[in-house]
Motif scaffolding. Structure first.
Motif, PDB file in Angstrom:
ATOM      1  N   GLU A  64       7.986  44.093  57.517  1.00 11.27           N
ATOM      2  CA  GLU A  64       8.756  44.741  56.452  1.00 11.27           C
ATOM      3  C   GLU A  64       8.064  44.558  55.095  1.00 11.27           C
ATOM      4  N   LEU A  65       8.085  45.627  54.293  1.00 10.01           N
ATOM      5  CA  LEU A  65       7.607  45.538  52.912  1.00 10.01           C
ATOM      6  C   LEU A  65       8.673  46.098  51.981  1.00 10.01           C
ATOM      7  N   GLU A  66       9.064  45.299  51.000  1.00  4.85           N
ATOM      8  CA  GLU A  66       9.927  45.792  49.928  1.00  4.85           C
ATOM      9  C   GLU A  66       9.186  45.612  48.634  1.00  4.85           C
ATOM     10  N   ILE A  67       9.037  46.687  47.888  1.00  7.75           N
ATOM     11  CA  ILE A  67       8.221  46.599  46.679  1.00  7.75           C
ATOM     12  C   ILE A  67       8.767  47.532  45.605  1.00  7.75           C
ATOM     13  N   THR A  68       8.656  47.102  44.342  1.00 10.68           N
ATOM     14  CA  THR A  68       9.033  47.948  43.209  1.00 10.68           C
ATOM     15  C   THR A  68       7.789  48.657  42.697  1.00 10.68           C
ATOM     16  N   LEU A  69       7.859  49.989  42.684  1.00 17.74           N
ATOM     17  CA  LEU A  69       6.748  50.794  42.158  1.00 17.74           C
ATOM     18  C   LEU A  69       7.294  51.598  40.995  1.00 17.74           C
ATOM     19  N   GLY A  70       6.803  51.296  39.780  1.00 16.44           N
ATOM     20  CA  GLY A  70       7.420  51.898  38.605  1.00 16.44           C
ATOM     21  C   GLY A  70       8.833  51.363  38.478  1.00 16.44           C
ATOM     22  N   ASP A  71       9.817  52.266  38.455  1.00 18.68           N
ATOM     23  CA  ASP A  71      11.215  51.844  38.329  1.00 18.68           C
ATOM     24  C   ASP A  71      11.921  51.814  39.678  1.00 18.68           C
ATOM     25  N   GLU A  72      11.228  52.216  40.730  1.00 16.86           N
ATOM     26  CA  GLU A  72      11.917  52.401  42.008  1.00 16.86           C
ATOM     27  C   GLU A  72      11.585  51.324  43.016  1.00 16.86           C
ATOM     28  N   ARG A  73      12.649  50.939  43.729  1.00 19.37           N
ATOM     29  CA  ARG A  73      12.491  49.986  44.822  1.00 19.37           C
ATOM     30  C   ARG A  73      12.171  50.775  46.092  1.00 19.37           C
ATOM     31  N   HIS A  74      11.119  50.372  46.824  1.00 19.24           N
ATOM     32  CA  HIS A  74      10.739  51.061  48.063  1.00 19.24           C
ATOM     33  C   HIS A  74      10.776  50.077  49.217  1.00 19.24           C
ATOM     34  N   ARG A  75      11.060  50.610  50.402  1.00 17.72           N
ATOM     35  CA  ARG A  75      11.105  49.780  51.594  1.00 17.72           C
ATOM     36  C   ARG A  75      10.322  50.467  52.701  1.00 17.72           C
ATOM     37  N   TYR A  76       9.399  49.739  53.317  1.00 19.99           N
ATOM     38  CA  TYR A  76       8.582  50.299  54.394  1.00 19.99           C
ATOM     39  C   TYR A  76       8.646  49.375  55.608  1.00 19.99           C
ATOM     40  N   THR A  77       8.559  49.983  56.788  1.00 23.32           N
ATOM     41  CA  THR A  77       8.532  49.209  58.027  1.00 23.32           C
ATOM     42  C   THR A  77       7.313  49.611  58.850  1.00 23.32           C
ATOM     43  N   LEU A  78       6.581  48.605  59.293  1.00 32.95           N
ATOM     44  CA  LEU A  78       5.451  48.864  60.193  1.00 32.95           C
ATOM     45  C   LEU A  78       5.986  48.779  61.622  1.00 32.95           C
ATOM     46  N   ALA A  79       6.535  49.906  62.106  1.00 35.10           N
ATOM     47  CA  ALA A  79       7.309  49.884  63.350  1.00 35.10           C
ATOM     48  C   ALA A  79       6.467  50.104  64.603  1.00 35.10           C
ATOM     49  N   ASP A 119      -0.308  48.763  33.765  1.00 36.74           N
ATOM     50  CA  ASP A 119       0.329  47.457  33.999  1.00 36.74           C
ATOM     51  C   ASP A 119       1.191  47.487  35.255  1.00 36.74           C
ATOM     52  N   GLU A 120       1.805  48.641  35.543  1.00 39.87           N
ATOM     53  CA  GLU A 120       2.580  48.784  36.785  1.00 39.87           C
ATOM     54  C   GLU A 120       1.656  48.775  38.013  1.00 39.87           C
ATOM     55  N   GLN A 121       0.491  49.361  37.857  1.00 39.10           N
ATOM     56  CA  GLN A 121      -0.481  49.354  38.952  1.00 39.10           C
ATOM     57  C   GLN A 121      -0.916  47.924  39.276  1.00 39.10           C
ATOM     58  N   ASP A 122      -1.172  47.142  38.218  1.00 39.52           N
ATOM     59  CA  ASP A 122      -1.599  45.753  38.419  1.00 39.52           C
ATOM     60  C   ASP A 122      -0.488  44.933  39.077  1.00 39.52           C
ATOM     61  N   ARG A 123       0.767  45.172  38.644  1.00 37.03           N
ATOM     62  CA  ARG A 123       1.892  44.439  39.219  1.00 37.03           C
ATOM     63  C   ARG A 123       2.041  44.784  40.702  1.00 37.03           C
ATOM     64  N   ALA A 124       1.920  46.071  41.031  1.00 34.09           N
ATOM     65  CA  ALA A 124       2.014  46.503  42.436  1.00 34.09           C
ATOM     66  C   ALA A 124       0.911  45.848  43.263  1.00 34.09           C
ATOM     67  N   ALA A 125      -0.301  45.773  42.688  1.00 30.78           N
ATOM     68  CA  ALA A 125      -1.428  45.163  43.403  1.00 30.78           C
ATOM     69  C   ALA A 125      -1.138  43.699  43.706  1.00 30.78           C
ATOM     70  N   ASP A 126      -0.639  42.972  42.700  1.00 34.16           N
ATOM     71  CA  ASP A 126      -0.306  41.551  42.895  1.00 34.16           C
ATOM     72  C   ASP A 126       0.764  41.380  43.967  1.00 34.16           C
TER      73      ASP A 126
END
Ligand SMILES: [Zn+2]
Length: 354
Positions: free
Chosen positions: A145-160, A208-215
């Motif tokens: 499972e991955l939960e991540i904020t990209l910009g203002d939005e929360r996203h959720r992904y599953t490697l099913a 700055d959002e790109q860097d945060r997403a990378a981290d």
């Protein structure tokens, strides 16, 4: 059988005719490189190993055919019927350009143009696209499972589909297939789909959002956030700028997707990056390239305002004498040996005299 519609047939014929007409114009080739390094994975095909780069430069040296990229400017002499003149360019400003490529260019006495991102010089962290590759393509095992904020939005992904766990039982080949190309191959595994989805979501964010997403992605995948510097610093930039074989060009301030920005922000990025490179080099800079090869009318207008001799895209074609000097196409050189490289230039593009 699928019957193609008349519009499609017409456009295929037009495309073919256009290619044929381009093929008869005086032409030359502008080669595009990014990194000279042995890479375990390379989803955009932008890494050429030092050995292959040496073989490719050997081919160019044997033909005595290389010119500066600015020879493709309005009054340039790079265009010919036989298409034997070629220019070598690099994008972004990676440290390996100095460490690995420059000694090879020196040995073969080949000039090159390096388009450097303004805010890359002295940057101690990776750009987001390198971090994304390391986070999603490199690990043998990923959390499901991955939960991540990209910009203002929360996203959720599953490697099913098992592309997360598969690696533990030795069937890792599909998962960590270093040959997979995001721009050529279909995304087959969830891991590859995740890579493509995240890439498209992050490329449109602010720096700055790109860097945060990378981290966040590196932390999620269990990879180290901080790695040794891979872009040039001030001293290495100065070495390039002073080198008789090297021309430095600009490549915007932050390497954002220009076609996703307003004309005003496009101009800020294009002009800001150019000013920064001119300050660092201590002189006028006369060439520019579009990040990700993305451009539109307002981006081209902003590049034209710089007063540069040439601006390069990544449209994969030879440059012909009638091309606009502010949208010159470039051919991306792949990790090929010398023979395959020469065949590619001759057979696919009618460049490099026999
Ligand atoms: Zn670039």
């Amino acid at each position: 059988m699928r019957v193609p519609d008349a519009g499609l047939v017409r456009s295929v014929i037009r495309g073919g005719v256009r290619r044929r007409i381009r093929g008869y114009r005086r032409r030359g080739g502008i080669l595009m490189y990014h990194r000279v390094i042995d890479a375990a994975f390379d989803p955009w095909g932008i890494c050429v190993s030092p050995r292959m780069f040496d073989e490719q430069m050997q081919v160019l040296a044997e033909h005595r055919s290389t010119v500066d990229a600015v020879s493709f400017s309005a009054d340039g002499d790079a265009y010919s019927r036989s298409g034997e003149r070629l220019a070598v360019t690099f994008d972004d400003g990676y440290l390996d350009n100095v460490v690995a490529a420059l000694p090879i260019l020196e040995r073969h006495e080949i000039p090159a143009t390096i388009f450097v991102i303004g805010n890359a010089v002295g940057r101690t962290r990776e750009f987001w696209w390198d971090a994304l590759e390391r986070a999603v393509l490199a690990p043998t095992v990923l959390p499901v499972e991955l939960e991540i904020t990209l910009g203002d939005e929360r996203h959720r992904y599953t490697l099913a589909d098992g592309s997360a766990e598969q690696a533990t039982d030795g069937s890792a080949e599909q998962v960590t297939d270093g040959r997979w190309r995001a721009d050529v191959d279909a995304a087959v595994t969830d891991r590859q789909r995740l890579f493509a989805t995240l890439w498209a979501a992050i490329v449109v964010l602010d720096p700055d959002e790109q860097d945060r997403a990378a981290d966040d992605l590196l932390t999620w995948s269990g990879q180290r956030v901080s790695v040794p510097r891979i872009m040039v610093d001030d001293n290495e930039f100065a070495e390039l700028a002073a080198h008789p074989l090297i021309t430095v060009g600009s490549h915007t301030l932050d390497h954002l997707s220009l076609t996703d920005l307003s004309p005003r922000r496009q101009r800020d990025q294009i002009h800001g990056g150019h000013r920064r490179i001119e300050e660092l080099a201590g002189r006028r800079i006369t060439c520019f390239s579009f990040p990700f090869g993305r451009y539109d009318d307002s981006a081209v207008a902003a590049a034209r305002e710089l007063g540069v001799d040439i601006a390069c895209t990544s449209v994969p074609e030879p440059a012909t004498v009638t091309d606009d000097r502010h949208t010159l196409p470039r051919l991306q050189a792949l990790d090929l040996d010398g023979d395959a490289f020469a065949r590619w230039l001759r057979d696919d593009h009618r460049l490099l005299r026999a």
